[in-house]
Enzyme design. Sequence first.
Site, PDB file in Angstrom:
ATOM      1  N   TYR A 135       0.849  -1.206   0.000  1.00  0.00           N
ATOM      2  CA  TYR A 135       0.000   0.000   0.000  1.00  0.00           C
ATOM      3  C   TYR A 135       0.870   1.236   0.000  1.00  0.00           C
ATOM      4  CZ  TYR A 135      -5.010  -0.041  -0.084  1.00  0.00           C
ATOM      5  OH  TYR A 135      -6.294  -0.059  -0.532  1.00  0.00           O
TER       6      TYR A 135
ATOM      7  N   GLU B 102      -0.569   4.915  -0.387  1.00  0.00           N
ATOM      8  CA  GLU B 102      -1.338   6.153  -0.618  1.00  0.00           C
ATOM      9  C   GLU B 102      -0.418   7.353  -0.459  1.00  0.00           C
ATOM     10  OE1 GLU B 102      -4.554   6.306   2.097  1.00  0.00           O
ATOM     11  OE2 GLU B 102      -5.855   5.034   0.899  1.00  0.00           O
TER      12      GLU B 102
ATOM     13  N   ASP C 127      -5.164  14.833 -24.673  1.00  0.00           N
ATOM     14  CA  ASP C 127      -5.217  13.410 -24.342  1.00  0.00           C
ATOM     15  C   ASP C 127      -4.551  12.682 -25.511  1.00  0.00           C
ATOM     16  OD1 ASP C 127      -5.769  10.760 -24.029  1.00  0.00           O
ATOM     17  OD2 ASP C 127      -7.949  10.995 -23.778  1.00  0.00           O
TER      18      ASP C 127
ATOM     19  N   THR D  59      -2.546   7.014 -21.950  1.00  0.00           N
ATOM     20  CA  THR D  59      -2.459   5.641 -21.472  1.00  0.00           C
ATOM     21  C   THR D  59      -1.044   5.163 -21.786  1.00  0.00           C
ATOM     22  OG1 THR D  59      -3.248   4.826 -23.597  1.00  0.00           O
ATOM     23  CG2 THR D  59      -4.894   5.063 -21.857  1.00  0.00           C
TER      24      THR D  59
ATOM     25  N   LYS E 150      -1.090   1.462 -25.301  1.00  0.00           N
ATOM     26  CA  LYS E 150      -1.472   1.407 -26.726  1.00  0.00           C
ATOM     27  C   LYS E 150      -0.180   1.436 -27.551  1.00  0.00           C
ATOM     28  CE  LYS E 150      -6.041   3.477 -26.002  1.00  0.00           C
ATOM     29  NZ  LYS E 150      -6.108   3.840 -24.593  1.00  0.00           N
TER      30      LYS E 150
ATOM     31  N   ARG F 279      -0.683  -1.690 -18.675  1.00  0.00           N
ATOM     32  CA  ARG F 279      -1.959  -0.984 -18.744  1.00  0.00           C
ATOM     33  C   ARG F 279      -2.017   0.088 -17.653  1.00  0.00           C
ATOM     34  NH1 ARG F 279      -6.472  -2.064 -21.451  1.00  0.00           N
ATOM     35  NH2 ARG F 279      -5.278  -3.649 -22.510  1.00  0.00           N
TER      36      ARG F 279
END
Length: 399
Positions: A44, A46, A206, A232, A235, A241
Amino acid sequence: MSKVFDIIEKEQNRQNKTIELIASENFVSEDVRRALASCLTNKYSEGYPTDRYSGHKGRYYGGCQFVDELEEYCCDLWRKVFDTDYHVNVQPHSGSSANLAAYMAVLKPGDTILSMRLSDGGHLTHGSPVNIVGKIFHVVNYDLTADGFIDYADIERKIRDCKPALVLAGASAYSRIIDFAAIRASIEKVCAELGDEAYRPYFMVDMAHIAGLVAGQAHPSPFGIADIVTTTTHKTLRGARGGLIFCRKELAGKIDSGVFPCCQGGALQHAVAGKAVTAEEACTPEYREYIRRVVRNSKAMCDEFIRLGYRIVTGGTDNHLFVIDLSETHPHLTGKRVQDTLDKHDITVNKNCVPFDKRSPVETSGIRIGTAAMTTKGYKEADFEAVARRIDAIIRTMN
Ligand SMILES: Cc1ncc(COP(=O)(O)O)c(C=O)c1O
């Protein structure tokens, strides 16, 4: 053994035997897969590692010394990939999360976003009414020309008339160079007309689809022009991903808060590791050569379809994809039927709306084709031309 591994094996076989032409897919390296499957999924984290630009410092959990090192390393690498000094946040779980976080960082609910509409090649997160972005913000779309090109004059007109709080460039199914500098010039022109203090929209790009081309210098870069750049990583970047957000340094604090705590909780450090390996690979000369081949292959395949009598939206391609418009040449066929039929022949494409489509996004009058994945598998121009002829032969059997 878990049933899951049987299913994974079936999917692996499918990926081995199909011709993969979905423009948003690719095949990652073994190193990316190793990073994704690593022990980092147990951790974890955060918050953020000590950051050079934003006011956010520190994690909400102990034991973060190594993931701090990893995340800083990942950020440095992505700046290197795009040769930029922009701040970068590597935590967005996906492109959609990156876009939502970016909007939430700089906009208020009800603010206006000016973007490309979904049916013209935009993405759901550019403000479709069925997406949360369309539900939270007021969305105005710019138009395409009759030939399917971005209408830059319409963008300028709508900046002047609608005064959007954010102008968005970028697309999921647009085969031409996007002129970021022209959009920036329109923003500056309208701001100067109105007086700088009165109005100043954010300019966001984007670049999810074309990010690999930007990295490989096969498409103009939005860095130095846009205030915020999202992407992203899976691609044309051919990686794990996930999503990334870049921004001018003065927006770093807002963007980081937009991701965590506004839109996400703990970072996925195995994904951050996968993105770091992706960035290492994108910095190599081999990757740049790969991108050159992707674009060459796309043009070759597109030209073969044109030779076979197909209509391509905008009449061609400058990038890794193109959209075949079946509405005039094959009015009896829908994109969905062609997609389903090609599936049976182990050729994977996706149905796609064409500009001014009379059919719904479920049926569509077009298909989108991309060359990034099969170029990774070693396909050359002649292979893509042969696939175009095979697709044509299959379509000819459909009535
Ligand atoms: C332009 C664009 N932006 C954002 C996204 C969303 O990415 P994701 O599917 O990772 O949420 C996509 C995905 O296809 C896209 O094409």
